[in-house]
Design a protein around this motif. Structure first.
Motif, PDB file in Angstrom:
ATOM      1  N   ARG A   1    -111.500 -44.693 -99.306  1.00  6.93           N
ATOM      2  CA  ARG A   1    -112.193 -46.358 -99.743  1.00  6.93           C
ATOM      3  C   ARG A   1    -111.418 -47.421 -98.840  1.00  6.93           C
ATOM      4  O   ARG A   1    -110.688 -47.140 -98.166  1.00  6.93           O
ATOM      5  N   GLU A   2    -112.054 -48.479 -98.919  1.00  8.37           N
ATOM      6  CA  GLU A   2    -111.512 -49.516 -98.079  1.00  8.37           C
ATOM      7  C   GLU A   2    -110.125 -49.904 -98.448  1.00  8.37           C
ATOM      8  O   GLU A   2    -109.358 -50.444 -97.459  1.00  8.37           O
ATOM      9  N   ASP A   3    -109.692 -49.798 -99.668  1.00  9.43           N
ATOM     10  CA  ASP A   3    -108.303 -50.066-100.097  1.00  9.43           C
ATOM     11  C   ASP A   3    -107.463 -48.875 -99.668  1.00  9.43           C
ATOM     12  O   ASP A   3    -106.370 -49.071-100.079  1.00  9.43           O
ATOM     13  N   GLY A   4    -107.782 -47.870 -99.295  1.00  8.56           N
ATOM     14  CA  GLY A   4    -106.871 -46.667 -99.079  1.00  8.56           C
ATOM     15  C   GLY A   4    -107.346 -45.403 -99.767  1.00  8.56           C
ATOM     16  O   GLY A   4    -108.791 -45.365 -99.667  1.00  8.56           O
TER      17      GLY A   4
ATOM     18  N   VAL B   1    -101.926 -45.347 -98.249  1.00  9.33           N
ATOM     19  CA  VAL B   1    -102.754 -46.338 -97.226  1.00  9.33           C
ATOM     20  C   VAL B   1    -103.234 -45.499 -96.147  1.00  9.33           C
ATOM     21  O   VAL B   1    -103.148 -44.441 -95.890  1.00  9.33           O
ATOM     22  N   HIS B   2    -104.371 -45.916 -95.524  1.00  5.78           N
ATOM     23  CA  HIS B   2    -104.922 -45.178 -94.460  1.00  5.78           C
ATOM     24  C   HIS B   2    -104.029 -44.534 -93.411  1.00  5.78           C
ATOM     25  O   HIS B   2    -104.497 -43.384 -92.896  1.00  5.78           O
TER      26      HIS B   2
ATOM     27  N   MET C   1    -106.652 -46.550-108.820  1.00  6.36           N
ATOM     28  CA  MET C   1    -106.131 -47.201-107.821  1.00  6.36           C
ATOM     29  C   MET C   1    -105.811 -46.098-106.556  1.00  6.36           C
ATOM     30  O   MET C   1    -105.660 -45.040-106.976  1.00  6.36           O
ATOM     31  N   ALA C   2    -105.848 -46.804-105.393  1.00 10.19           N
ATOM     32  CA  ALA C   2    -105.569 -45.784-104.079  1.00 10.19           C
ATOM     33  C   ALA C   2    -104.071 -45.456-104.046  1.00 10.19           C
ATOM     34  O   ALA C   2    -103.298 -46.187-104.580  1.00 10.19           O
TER      35      ALA C   2
END
Length: 292
Positions: free
Chosen positions: A20-23, A62-63, A58-59
């Protein structure tokens, strides 16, 4: 927007999750006891279930905390298709019409790396080439699958840079296996995008660029052997299993077809992109060197 599943490693631990964009949502942390790998999720037909249940979570990562692996690292079979676009057939300049049946070969999982991992140019040859392709991931297995029902057996789609050591595909009279299986010479990823609608496959734009310059561009609607036909044909002689990957062929424009040929070299960046499937990006290093 369709969910994007990945297989990854984090501090040496293998896992799978949702991007996802947030992780990254680490699905293996929540479901690993039930489905230890993404292949097990595919075999259970549980991609949609996991995507729904993880929507509000929640993520976990982190990427930058992960290394991408190929979507199904433990696939039983990776079957590749050669010469599957009209212009690609014409590149051979042998005067022959498009073949009546597809050319097929097997690749080993070890010959691929994941997204953002470098391709490795081996010391045996400088003729490392790129081939952008679309990957079909089998969800429901079967033997002698009728073409009219073939797409019902697809779990998802991904991208491939089917990297090839060109002079090594000529080492023998009847096969290309050697030049197609050098460790880390190709890539698959970044995502496993669930398949839900035949329109996803009907006419995808597929493009490959090297250092920002477009080298390959075509549409899947022009394929000589469509996706459903490939699944039906391949399942005639071998039972397809959940998680098997079919790499469906590359358009014209590979480096070998330029005059003079343009081989990949350390420092190059190859990007393969297609409608709805994201961008598969890989740098190039010499085998034995450490990534930057």
């Amino acid at each position: 927007m369709l969910p994007k599943f990945i297989s990854f490693s984090n501090q040496g631990r293998p896992g799978y999750g949702l991007v996802r964009e947030d992780g990254i949502v680490d699905l293996s942390r929540h479901y690993g006891d039930r489905w230890p790998t993404l292949r097990a999720v595919v075999a259970a037909g549980a991609l949609d279930e996991l995507a729904r249940e993880a929507q509000g979570w929640m993520a976990d990562l982190v990427h930058t905390a992960i290394h991408y692996e190929i979507p199904i690292p433990d696939a039983e079979k990776i079957i590749c298709v050669g010469v599957n676009y009209p212009d690609r057939n014409a590149e051979y300049k042998d005067g022959q019409e498009a073949p009546p049946y597809p050319s097929l070969f097997i690749r080993l999982a070890r010959s691929f790396v994941g997204h953002d991992e470098p391709l490795r140019r081996p010391p045996e040859s400088v003729q490392l080439d790129y081939e952008g392709e679309i990957v079909v991931v089998i969800g429901r297995g079967g033997r002698r699958i009728p073409a009219e029902h073939a797409l019902e057996h697809v779990a998802g789609l991904s991208l491939c840079n089917e990297g090839t050591i060109r002079d090594w595909v000529r080492h023998a009279k009847f096969n290309v296996t050697q030049g197609k299986n050098f460790d880390g010479s190709g890539a698959i990823g970044p995502y496993l995008v669930p398949f839900s609608d035949p329109a996803q496959l009907s006419d995808i734009t597929l493009e490959t660029s090297v250092n920002g310059a477009v080298r390959q561009h075509d549409r899947t609607g022009r394929m000589i052997f469509p996706f459903a036909y490939l699944i039906a044909y391949i399942s005639t002689f071998t039972t397809l299993s959940p998680g098997d990957m079919i790499v469906t062929g590359t358009p014209t424009g590979a480096g070998a077809r330029h005059d003079p040929p343009i081989w990949l070299k350390p420092g190059d960046v190859v990007e393969v992109r297609a409608d709805g499937l994201g961008v598969l990006r890989n740098g190039v290093i010499d085998e034995g060197e450490s990534p930057c």
